[in-house]
Design a protein around this motif. Structure first.
Motif, PDB file in Angstrom:
ATOM      1  N   TRP A 141     -16.695 -26.268 -42.908  1.00  0.00           N
ATOM      2  CA  TRP A 141     -17.036 -24.853 -42.740  1.00  0.00           C
ATOM      3  C   TRP A 141     -17.089 -24.501 -41.270  1.00  0.00           C
ATOM      4  CZ3 TRP A 141     -16.688 -21.650 -46.734  1.00  0.00           C
ATOM      5  CH2 TRP A 141     -16.629 -22.244 -47.992  1.00  0.00           C
ATOM      6  N   LYS A 142     -16.520 -23.345 -40.957  1.00  0.00           N
ATOM      7  CA  LYS A 142     -16.505 -22.812 -39.601  1.00  0.00           C
ATOM      8  C   LYS A 142     -17.187 -21.447 -39.632  1.00  0.00           C
ATOM      9  CE  LYS A 142     -13.293 -25.942 -38.378  1.00  0.00           C
ATOM     10  NZ  LYS A 142     -13.197 -26.693 -39.642  1.00  0.00           N
ATOM     11  N   PHE A 143     -17.505 -20.952 -38.452  1.00  0.00           N
ATOM     12  CA  PHE A 143     -18.081 -19.618 -38.375  1.00  0.00           C
ATOM     13  C   PHE A 143     -17.445 -18.863 -37.226  1.00  0.00           C
ATOM     14  CE2 PHE A 143     -21.111 -16.196 -38.061  1.00  0.00           C
ATOM     15  CZ  PHE A 143     -21.610 -16.061 -39.343  1.00  0.00           C
ATOM     16  N   ARG A 144     -16.983 -17.670 -37.513  1.00  0.00           N
ATOM     17  CA  ARG A 144     -16.545 -16.757 -36.463  1.00  0.00           C
ATOM     18  C   ARG A 144     -17.222 -15.419 -36.718  1.00  0.00           C
ATOM     19  NH1 ARG A 144     -10.126 -18.488 -36.174  1.00  0.00           N
ATOM     20  NH2 ARG A 144     -10.576 -20.634 -35.586  1.00  0.00           N
ATOM     21  N   ASP A 145     -17.961 -15.010 -35.727  1.00  0.00           N
ATOM     22  CA  ASP A 145     -18.782 -13.815 -35.922  1.00  0.00           C
ATOM     23  C   ASP A 145     -17.932 -12.566 -35.710  1.00  0.00           C
ATOM     24  OD1 ASP A 145     -20.995 -12.339 -36.476  1.00  0.00           O
ATOM     25  OD2 ASP A 145     -22.176 -12.998 -34.750  1.00  0.00           O
ATOM     26  N   GLU A 146     -17.079 -12.281 -36.691  1.00  0.00           N
ATOM     27  CA  GLU A 146     -16.198 -11.121 -36.648  1.00  0.00           C
ATOM     28  C   GLU A 146     -17.015  -9.836 -36.523  1.00  0.00           C
ATOM     29  OE1 GLU A 146     -12.804 -10.947 -37.344  1.00  0.00           O
ATOM     30  OE2 GLU A 146     -12.332 -12.969 -38.059  1.00  0.00           O
ATOM     31  N   VAL A 147     -16.514  -8.878 -35.775  1.00  0.00           N
ATOM     32  CA  VAL A 147     -17.199  -7.592 -35.667  1.00  0.00           C
ATOM     33  C   VAL A 147     -17.267  -6.922 -37.033  1.00  0.00           C
ATOM     34  CG1 VAL A 147     -17.105  -5.255 -34.742  1.00  0.00           C
ATOM     35  CG2 VAL A 147     -16.481  -7.156 -33.298  1.00  0.00           C
ATOM     36  N   ARG A 148     -16.118  -6.887 -37.706  1.00  0.00           N
ATOM     37  CA  ARG A 148     -16.055  -6.225 -39.008  1.00  0.00           C
ATOM     38  C   ARG A 148     -15.459  -7.165 -40.030  1.00  0.00           C
ATOM     39  NH1 ARG A 148     -14.717  -2.207 -35.870  1.00  0.00           N
ATOM     40  NH2 ARG A 148     -12.530  -2.820 -35.970  1.00  0.00           N
ATOM     41  N   PRO A 149     -16.274  -8.050 -40.600  1.00  0.00           N
ATOM     42  CA  PRO A 149     -15.728  -8.909 -41.640  1.00  0.00           C
ATOM     43  C   PRO A 149     -15.283  -8.028 -42.815  1.00  0.00           C
ATOM     44  CG  PRO A 149     -18.107  -9.207 -41.431  1.00  0.00           C
ATOM     45  CD  PRO A 149     -17.700  -8.280 -40.355  1.00  0.00           C
ATOM     46  N   ARG A 150     -14.168  -8.381 -43.441  1.00  0.00           N
ATOM     47  CA  ARG A 150     -13.699  -7.553 -44.565  1.00  0.00           C
ATOM     48  C   ARG A 150     -12.670  -8.321 -45.380  1.00  0.00           C
ATOM     49  NH1 ARG A 150      -9.367  -4.586 -40.979  1.00  0.00           N
ATOM     50  NH2 ARG A 150      -9.714  -5.976 -39.260  1.00  0.00           N
ATOM     51  N   PHE A 151     -12.210  -7.692 -46.439  1.00  0.00           N
ATOM     52  CA  PHE A 151     -11.208  -8.294 -47.312  1.00  0.00           C
ATOM     53  C   PHE A 151     -11.731  -9.581 -47.959  1.00  0.00           C
ATOM     54  CE2 PHE A 151      -7.917  -6.401 -44.166  1.00  0.00           C
ATOM     55  CZ  PHE A 151      -8.165  -5.128 -44.665  1.00  0.00           C
ATOM     56  N   GLY A 152     -13.026  -9.642 -48.225  1.00  0.00           N
ATOM     57  CA  GLY A 152     -13.582 -10.787 -48.932  1.00  0.00           C
ATOM     58  C   GLY A 152     -13.391 -12.069 -48.135  1.00  0.00           C
ATOM     59  N   VAL A 153     -12.891 -13.117 -48.799  1.00  0.00           N
ATOM     60  CA  VAL A 153     -12.758 -14.412 -48.129  1.00  0.00           C
ATOM     61  C   VAL A 153     -11.558 -14.441 -47.181  1.00  0.00           C
ATOM     62  CG1 VAL A 153     -13.850 -15.575 -50.057  1.00  0.00           C
ATOM     63  CG2 VAL A 153     -11.354 -15.427 -49.988  1.00  0.00           C
ATOM     64  N   MET A 154     -10.780 -13.350 -47.144  1.00  0.00           N
ATOM     65  CA  MET A 154      -9.622 -13.324 -46.255  1.00  0.00           C
ATOM     66  C   MET A 154     -10.030 -13.189 -44.798  1.00  0.00           C
ATOM     67  SD  MET A 154      -6.569 -13.160 -47.932  1.00  0.00           S
ATOM     68  CE  MET A 154      -5.551 -11.757 -47.517  1.00  0.00           C
ATOM     69  N   ARG A 155     -11.113 -12.506 -44.560  1.00  0.00           N
ATOM     70  CA  ARG A 155     -11.585 -12.356 -43.196  1.00  0.00           C
ATOM     71  C   ARG A 155     -13.102 -12.447 -43.203  1.00  0.00           C
ATOM     72  NH1 ARG A 155      -8.032 -10.826 -39.488  1.00  0.00           N
ATOM     73  NH2 ARG A 155      -8.829 -10.779 -37.355  1.00  0.00           N
ATOM     74  N   GLY A 156     -13.577 -13.590 -43.678  1.00  0.00           N
ATOM     75  CA  GLY A 156     -15.009 -13.823 -43.725  1.00  0.00           C
ATOM     76  C   GLY A 156     -15.509 -14.345 -42.390  1.00  0.00           C
ATOM     77  N   ARG A 157     -16.801 -14.495 -42.304  1.00  0.00           N
ATOM     78  CA  ARG A 157     -17.376 -15.090 -41.094  1.00  0.00           C
ATOM     79  C   ARG A 157     -17.549 -16.600 -41.284  1.00  0.00           C
ATOM     80  NH1 ARG A 157     -22.417 -11.985 -38.791  1.00  0.00           N
ATOM     81  NH2 ARG A 157     -23.169 -12.028 -40.942  1.00  0.00           N
ATOM     82  N   GLU A 158     -18.125 -17.008 -42.421  1.00  0.00           N
ATOM     83  CA  GLU A 158     -18.232 -18.440 -42.714  1.00  0.00           C
ATOM     84  C   GLU A 158     -17.050 -18.797 -43.599  1.00  0.00           C
ATOM     85  OE1 GLU A 158     -22.180 -19.811 -43.708  1.00  0.00           O
ATOM     86  OE2 GLU A 158     -21.394 -21.532 -44.819  1.00  0.00           O
ATOM     87  N   PHE A 159     -16.196 -19.673 -43.126  1.00  0.00           N
ATOM     88  CA  PHE A 159     -14.960 -19.939 -43.873  1.00  0.00           C
ATOM     89  C   PHE A 159     -14.630 -21.423 -43.778  1.00  0.00           C
ATOM     90  CE2 PHE A 159     -12.201 -20.460 -40.171  1.00  0.00           C
ATOM     91  CZ  PHE A 159     -12.965 -19.860 -39.181  1.00  0.00           C
ATOM     92  N   LEU A 160     -13.869 -21.884 -44.776  1.00  0.00           N
ATOM     93  CA  LEU A 160     -13.518 -23.304 -44.832  1.00  0.00           C
ATOM     94  C   LEU A 160     -12.123 -23.494 -44.264  1.00  0.00           C
ATOM     95  CD1 LEU A 160     -14.558 -26.065 -45.822  1.00  0.00           C
ATOM     96  CD2 LEU A 160     -13.421 -25.619 -47.999  1.00  0.00           C
ATOM     97  N   MET A 161     -12.023 -24.404 -43.302  1.00  0.00           N
ATOM     98  CA  MET A 161     -10.736 -24.624 -42.663  1.00  0.00           C
ATOM     99  C   MET A 161     -10.462 -26.111 -42.584  1.00  0.00           C
ATOM    100  SD  MET A 161      -9.508 -22.918 -39.082  1.00  0.00           S
ATOM    101  CE  MET A 161      -9.525 -24.205 -37.850  1.00  0.00           C
ATOM    102  N   LYS A 162      -9.199 -26.449 -42.754  1.00  0.00           N
ATOM    103  CA  LYS A 162      -8.728 -27.782 -42.401  1.00  0.00           C
ATOM    104  C   LYS A 162      -8.209 -27.693 -40.979  1.00  0.00           C
ATOM    105  CE  LYS A 162      -5.168 -30.452 -41.407  1.00  0.00           C
ATOM    106  NZ  LYS A 162      -3.944 -30.180 -40.662  1.00  0.00           N
ATOM    107  N   ASP A 163      -8.773 -28.509 -40.097  1.00  0.00           N
ATOM    108  CA  ASP A 163      -8.217 -28.585 -38.750  1.00  0.00           C
ATOM    109  C   ASP A 163      -7.947 -30.036 -38.402  1.00  0.00           C
ATOM    110  OD1 ASP A 163     -11.062 -28.237 -38.981  1.00  0.00           O
ATOM    111  OD2 ASP A 163     -11.237 -28.301 -36.801  1.00  0.00           O
ATOM    112  N   GLY A 164      -6.722 -30.260 -37.942  1.00  0.00           N
ATOM    113  CA  GLY A 164      -6.283 -31.616 -37.608  1.00  0.00           C
ATOM    114  C   GLY A 164      -5.793 -31.670 -36.178  1.00  0.00           C
TER     115      GLY A 164
END
Lengths: 445, 445
Positions: free
Chosen positions: A137-160
């Motif tokens: 889980w990552k967090f990006r404190d977007e000014v205007r989170p929207r579109f549900g999980v498409m532009r959330g603040r707490e989101f799950l990412m694979k990073d390699g």
């Protein structure tokens, strides 16, 4: 799973905050619940799809030889001061102070931490190549989170992150990621087109984004229509072979395909006019090669074959795991609800009992249920005492690709009805043939 | 996995910060890396064990009929103001302010959020019983984090919540959790004794902690030695049966077993003297029944059979998933390193090639490797060009329960050596019999 024992809060009304179809359908199908702006609970059905998507990402990363680990969500600010990004990152970084007054942050990405791990343990070029990844889980404190999980603040990412001795090896890692990403998306039933992109705050020279075409996409994209005909399919790719991975990269990226950030009108003009497309896309992944940007400043060096300390060549590569659920739905739905591709469906088949309480119908449903379980498939059996219309509506909105309808009339003729959610077509089959048909579909995946 | 391609940073030196054996061994075996006080990265080997432990917890929760979902790590403070715990919780709660100045927190537990989910969707007693759980990272801002993952700040916990109409049903949920927990720990090769405990800040009337006996445990425990003879074993328990679960609860909790918080010297005196034990224990789980504590204040009511709104009876039930790795090692090690129980070992078997580069030895190791993979088992093949002593030391410290040693001398006689990490005993077997022996051990689990 028997629906009477499950927790599937399907909503009749669409909550007013949802602007796009995937957000609406995820709320209505009881997949997510908003807990704060851009922060969601994954209700049981949503969690199940999330795990399926995550599992495919894991499998394809490990097939490519990448090693999983797990870094924490919270990081020390000091690490980010080393790279200079603590001050650069802006307000999207969620900054936290702990009880002892230490500066922390909720990780939006992990270049610094993985570089720190690498430099702490790896000393010799003989331990390369190495690619480490995690799904966290990552967090990006977007000014205007929207579109549900498409532009959330707490989101799950694979990073390699790849660590290589030479630029050539690092570019192979880049190509290897490109191949593994295409396979990942195809297994989910998604076409995600690699497009030349802008590197943004990660920095770097080479970068591609992977975009799923959808009207609700946040990016404008320009491409040669022929690019959508290219598929990886079931080809076996040797991930250790520079040539094999390079060839796939060339195949998938030679035709024109760019986001608005890198769009070049003059180049686009060279695409035959009838193949020029302007559309919208959802970004579901990105790969970067950035060389020694982090290794130099953070001292991630290995002893090279010449005995000299050499900063490693790196890249970072991300897949938006939670956002993929939104993209999947944007690309797979109709006016009745979601249509899951078989690769990620939460349950493999729905069983609808038209006459709950009827001994014969109940028995036939139970037998189907147990047969699917014995085959390692997960059925969702709607065993509620509800009218047929309500049961069909639930199955339609949650989008299982296959439904078996069982009723006394059919059973008199020895048949049940098998319906494809995508085409709406039904056929009557004996229970045995119905099971065999659905088992084969999943076995062939 | 071939060790030459893995990332297993085994340390020769013990980092000075580690005070207890599990912390030392997790650092030395390359399982974890401290990123900040009480915050760890799970390196590949540690991550693998963590996933195995998590998977067992998932399987046993779902076997008991509990439904998985996933709540986010960050929560809105408003929810905690409803229950009154925002002000009560003290400095262990990590409080966060987002860019818009809203009060957030990193969840230390989820009673409020799950109650909010429940009240948002469930209206009727007909939807009960319901138990929802998740496995998610938590944060508690401990003053002095220590003992590695045993008392970290960011930690992985399974927390589950039951919702029932009546006290009797809720007590059944309590007992059902107790049974599922015992089975969970037993599958991991751990004996965790349920002990009457104190409810602390969660509140509630009935609560048991599950303690693993270990000299380094943080709690003093008092128990009747006979309690350690009770095992669940492979008994099938009907989780829907109040009687069956109650009987197991009685069986496991009738003998005296308490932590120092609830210890009653007079009662303890009644235990036959030769069976009285005072020892130390590590808490690896806790179950609570707390009735309507949260449902009343947060308005989580259902329409009862009499048509009247009824606050639901609740409990919460936790397993310390990341801390279990520490407890497992405290209970399973010797002076050479970790000794994983088969149920949680990161790799099922280690293959040590005594003469890397020797065609026959290399071929035999490859054949073993592929045979284990074909059986669905995961071997770790030490294919590095290193002396035998180093390879044995690595296998010993990382603690795989079974090792196969392959060398030219044995191969001349058609045998390899199979060694138990726990007993140190070896036997020479043909490769086929070695594979069959190890496959059977895992099949019998």
């Amino acid at each position: 799973m028997r629906l009477s024992r499950y927790f599937l809060p399907v909503l009749k009304e669409t909550p007013s905050e949802a602007q796009i179809v995937s957000h609406r359908l995820m709320l209505r199908a009881g997949m997510i619940r908003q807990q704060a702006a851009g922060i969601y609970s994954w209700l049981p059905l949503g969690y199940k799809v999330l795990k399926k998507v995550e599992q495919i990402v894991h499998e394809e990363q490990q097939r490519a030889g990448h090693i999983p680990l797990l870094m924490p969500t919270l990081q020390s600010a000091d690490l980010w001061r080393e790279s200079g990004r603590y001050d650069d990152y802006g307000e999207e970084m969620l900054r936290i102070t702990d009880r002892h007054g230490r500066d922390m942050l909720y990780g939006p990405t992990n270049e610094e931490m993985i570089t720190d791990i690498f430099r702490s343990y790896v000393r010799s070029y003989k331990d390369l190549p190495l690619t480490l990844y995690h799904i966290q889980w990552k967090f990006r404190d977007e000014v205007r989170p929207r579109f549900g999980v498409m532009r959330g603040r707490e989101f799950l990412m694979k990073d390699g992150y790849n660590f290589d001795l030479t630029v050539e090896d690092a570019l192979h890692a880049y190509n290897r990621h490109l191949v593994s990403y295409i396979r990942t998306y195809e297994r989910m039933g998604l076409q995600a087109i690699p497009m030349r992109a802008d590197s943004g705050p990660i920095g770097g020279d080479d970068t591609h984004e992977f975009l799923v075409l959808a009207d609700t996409g946040e990016s404008e994209v320009f491409y040669d229509a022929a690019v959508t005909d290219i598929k990886l399919g079931k080809r076996e790719i040797d991930y250790d072979s520079h040539e094999a991975c390079h060839a796939v990269m060339e195949e998938f990226t030679s035709l024109y395909a760019r986001t608005d950030e890198t769009h070049d009108a003059a180049l686009f003009e060279q695409v035959p006019e009838e193949r020029r497309r302007v559309a919208r896309g959802i970004e579901v992944g990105q790969i970067f090669f950035f060389g020694t940007k982090y290794s130099e400043v953070m001292g991630a060096t290995v002893q090279g074959p010449d005995g000299k300390p050499t900063p490693v060549q790196m890249g970072s590569h991300g897949i938006g795991v939670s956002r993929l659920l939104g993209a999947l739905i944007e690309a797979n739905h109709d006016d009745k609800g979601i249509i899951w591709p078989e690769g990620v469906t939460p349950f493999h088949v729905g069983i609808v009992n038209l006459k709950q309480g009827d001994a014969e119908a109940d028995g036939a449903c139970e037998a189907l249920y147990k047969s699917f379980e014995a085959l390692g498939l997960e059925p969702l059996y709607d065993d509620r005492d509800e009218r047929a219309g309500g049961k069909f509506a639930t199955m339609d909105i949650i989008g299982l690709p296959w439904r078996i309808t069982v009723g006394p009339r059919g059973l008199k003729n020895g048949v049940v009805e098998v319906t494809s959610r995508r085409t709406g077509e039904s056929e009557e089959l004996t229970p045995e043939l119905a099971i065999a048909k659905i088992a084969k579909i999943y076995a062939d995946l």
